[in-house]
Design an enzyme around this catalytic site. Sequence first.
Site, PDB file in Angstrom:
ATOM      1  N   ARG A  85       8.337  10.493 -11.593  1.00 19.53           N
ATOM      2  CA  ARG A  85       8.975   9.955 -10.173  1.00 19.53           C
ATOM      3  C   ARG A  85       9.908  10.950  -9.842  1.00 19.53           C
ATOM      4  O   ARG A  85      10.309  11.137  -8.734  1.00 19.53           O
ATOM      5  CB  ARG A  85       9.514   8.546 -10.599  1.00 19.53           C
ATOM      6  CG  ARG A  85      10.176   7.718  -9.409  1.00 19.53           C
ATOM      7  CD  ARG A  85       8.978   7.386  -8.189  1.00 19.53           C
ATOM      8  NE  ARG A  85       9.747   6.849  -7.137  1.00 19.53           N
ATOM      9  CZ  ARG A  85      10.675   7.256  -6.402  1.00 19.53           C
ATOM     10  NH1 ARG A  85      10.834   8.488  -6.436  1.00 19.53           N
ATOM     11  NH2 ARG A  85      11.275   6.628  -5.515  1.00 19.53           N
ATOM     12  N   TYR A 131       6.953  -7.239   7.187  1.00 17.90           N
ATOM     13  CA  TYR A 131       7.938  -6.064   6.874  1.00 17.90           C
ATOM     14  C   TYR A 131       8.274  -5.197   8.183  1.00 17.90           C
ATOM     15  O   TYR A 131       9.404  -5.128   8.587  1.00 17.90           O
ATOM     16  CB  TYR A 131       7.328  -5.331   5.891  1.00 17.90           C
ATOM     17  CG  TYR A 131       7.332  -5.730   4.361  1.00 17.90           C
ATOM     18  CD1 TYR A 131       8.528  -5.249   3.871  1.00 17.90           C
ATOM     19  CD2 TYR A 131       6.343  -6.215   4.016  1.00 17.90           C
ATOM     20  CE1 TYR A 131       8.601  -5.869   2.598  1.00 17.90           C
ATOM     21  CE2 TYR A 131       6.475  -6.820   2.719  1.00 17.90           C
ATOM     22  CZ  TYR A 131       7.590  -6.490   2.090  1.00 17.90           C
ATOM     23  OH  TYR A 131       7.643  -7.115   0.531  1.00 17.90           O
TER      24      TYR A 131
HETATM   25  O1  CP3 Z   1      -0.086  -0.322 -10.225  1.00 14.01           O
HETATM   26  C1  CP3 Z   1       0.359  -0.638  -9.128  1.00 14.01           C
HETATM   27  O2  CP3 Z   1       0.003  -1.836  -8.719  1.00 14.01           O
HETATM   28  C2  CP3 Z   1       1.198   0.481  -8.323  1.00 14.01           C
HETATM   29  C3  CP3 Z   1       0.646   0.540  -6.916  1.00 14.01           C
HETATM   30  C4  CP3 Z   1       1.493  -0.598  -5.872  1.00 14.01           C
HETATM   31  C5  CP3 Z   1       2.899  -0.260  -5.200  1.00 14.01           C
HETATM   32  N1  CP3 Z   1       3.024  -1.156  -4.472  1.00 14.01           N
HETATM   33  C6  CP3 Z   1       3.888   0.717  -5.796  1.00 14.01           C
HETATM   34  C7  CP3 Z   1       5.255   0.724  -5.662  1.00 14.01           C
HETATM   35  C8  CP3 Z   1       1.044  -1.411  -5.233  1.00 14.01           C
HETATM   36  C9  CP3 Z   1      -0.436  -2.281  -5.399  1.00 14.01           C
HETATM   37  C10 CP3 Z   1       1.966  -1.849  -4.334  1.00 14.01           C
HETATM   38  C11 CP3 Z   1       1.880  -3.134  -3.337  1.00 14.01           C
HETATM   39  C12 CP3 Z   1       3.143  -3.682  -2.613  1.00 14.01           C
HETATM   40  N2  CP3 Z   1       3.976  -2.781  -1.930  1.00 14.01           N
HETATM   41  C13 CP3 Z   1       3.212  -5.082  -2.263  1.00 14.01           C
HETATM   42  C14 CP3 Z   1       2.193  -6.122  -2.474  1.00 14.01           C
HETATM   43  C15 CP3 Z   1       2.405  -6.362  -4.164  1.00 14.01           C
HETATM   44  C16 CP3 Z   1       3.512  -7.220  -4.457  1.00 14.01           C
HETATM   45  O3  CP3 Z   1       4.243  -6.826  -5.311  1.00 14.01           O
HETATM   46  O4  CP3 Z   1       3.797  -8.238  -3.873  1.00 14.01           O
HETATM   47  C17 CP3 Z   1       4.331  -5.152  -1.577  1.00 14.01           C
HETATM   48  C18 CP3 Z   1       5.030  -6.505  -1.103  1.00 14.01           C
HETATM   49  C19 CP3 Z   1       5.097  -3.950  -1.351  1.00 14.01           C
HETATM   50  C20 CP3 Z   1       6.284  -3.495  -0.610  1.00 14.01           C
HETATM   51  C21 CP3 Z   1       7.214  -2.788  -1.559  1.00 14.01           C
HETATM   52  N3  CP3 Z   1       7.105  -1.437  -2.259  1.00 14.01           N
HETATM   53  C22 CP3 Z   1       8.330  -3.288  -2.173  1.00 14.01           C
HETATM   54  C23 CP3 Z   1       9.000  -4.782  -1.947  1.00 14.01           C
HETATM   55  C24 CP3 Z   1       8.764  -2.314  -2.925  1.00 14.01           C
HETATM   56  C25 CP3 Z   1      10.222  -2.420  -3.752  1.00 14.01           C
HETATM   57  C26 CP3 Z   1      10.116  -3.240  -5.082  1.00 14.01           C
HETATM   58  C27 CP3 Z   1      11.009  -2.738  -6.096  1.00 14.01           C
HETATM   59  O5  CP3 Z   1      10.803  -3.283  -7.008  1.00 14.01           O
HETATM   60  O6  CP3 Z   1      11.754  -1.998  -5.985  1.00 14.01           O
HETATM   61  C28 CP3 Z   1       8.121  -1.175  -3.005  1.00 14.01           C
HETATM   62  C29 CP3 Z   1       8.153  -0.108  -3.838  1.00 14.01           C
HETATM   63  C30 CP3 Z   1       7.232   0.260  -4.818  1.00 14.01           C
HETATM   64  N4  CP3 Z   1       5.848   0.211  -4.564  1.00 14.01           N
HETATM   65  C31 CP3 Z   1       7.329   0.778  -6.246  1.00 14.01           C
HETATM   66  C32 CP3 Z   1       6.207   0.963  -6.765  1.00 14.01           C
HETATM   67  C33 CP3 Z   1       5.954   1.472  -8.029  1.00 14.01           C
HETATM   68  C34 CP3 Z   1       8.894   1.126  -6.666  1.00 14.01           C
HETATM   69  C35 CP3 Z   1       9.273   2.486  -6.044  1.00 14.01           C
HETATM   70  C36 CP3 Z   1       9.665   3.568  -7.082  1.00 14.01           C
HETATM   71  O7  CP3 Z   1       9.030   3.815  -7.948  1.00 14.01           O
HETATM   72  O8  CP3 Z   1      10.860   3.826  -6.700  1.00 14.01           O
END
Ligand code: CP3
Length: 364
Positions: free
Chosen positions: A55, A168
Amino acid sequence: MLRRSGLIQGNVAKYTKSVIKKALLEAFRGPSPERPPFWFLRQAGRYLPEYRELRQNAPNFLDFCYSPELTVEAALQPLSRFKMDAAILFSDILVIPDALGCKVDFVEGQGPLLQPIRSERAIADLRPEGMEDHLQPVFASVRELRRVLPPETALIGFAGAPWTVALYMVEGRGGGESDVIRRWAYSEPESFAKLIEVLADTTVAYLKKQIECGAEVVMLFDTWAGLLSETQFHAWVIAPTAKIVSRLKASGSDVPIIGFPRGAGALYEDYVRETGIDGVSLDPTVPLTWAKEKLQPHCLVQGNLDNHLLVAGGRGLGEETGRILNALSGGGFIFNLGHGILPQTPPEHVARVAERLFSHDSAP
Ligand code: CP3
């Protein structure tokens, strides 16, 4: 240069001679003869030290999502540790608002923040025609993943469902009471429906393209489905999902579609009967015997280990894994979590559940 895992290279040579069936795809036809296939929601991500290191290559999360070299490596990382039956494309549901021209920021410690869309005028300003171009790096990642995955491993593509992506976009963030979107949807449904329609159309085009590039299953995440009462759930969750499913099927695709109406409670039953989906992902609150009786006869079920139990570990984790296997292994079933892996999850706990599944032992 990024390293590619040994697992992937080793298996390619071993399996090229015979046609390998993918256990995860076979599960859509009925119970798995040996052991249920498994993968974990958010199996790639911050609980893995190798992800945290990778990352660092792109401080901005969206830049990371638009770098196929990085996203392919991120998607493969959990497989080389735990040998899941599927890889999921590494991306995010919020690349769709970004592609439509709505400003999206991932703020460390705060989650995603978006520039809110709150009028018909703002909906008309969205640019669905630019989606395919903007998301080329995502499609490149799907193509490359399909090329490098071992033949027994399925590739899952995904998108957010219209209600959740709209949430969102309208609120500017996730969670909370979400009163702005609900006031709009409840008081001016014709106007709000325009946003849902743009999102449903864009999602069909987006998923079609993922399928064309090699996705073998697609999943629709409706993370905020549980906020809605019965009538609203039918209007904003079931109807757009049914439309997406029927349009994907009408395009000639036989790729299974898994829906995840998180928090839908008893409405899971209408969702399964009325959307035409091939599989449903169960959140941790869904009772197992109820799912077996009411949902599994209609479609494959996936789930529903509590992600907090995966953090806690211990005897409870083993017992719950056994309970889920016992309840659901008799029908179409993919073992999974009820919601995504949390960043504080010890990778050893994930390894323990994976080993348990490989030993196909359903005793507690
Ligand atoms: O292995 C996998 O499933 C990774 C792929 C993936 C991500 N987001 C990567 C991610 C998938 C399938 C998602 C879906 C997603 N994103 C959803 C639906 C699933 C769920 O969890 O309900 C939603 C609501 C999101 C929106 C989203 N993206 C949020 C709320 C956040 C912040 C969450 C946090 O923990 O900070 C993200 C960021 C995000 N998406 C990260 C990852 C790995 C973390 C960001 C980082 O690595 O800095």
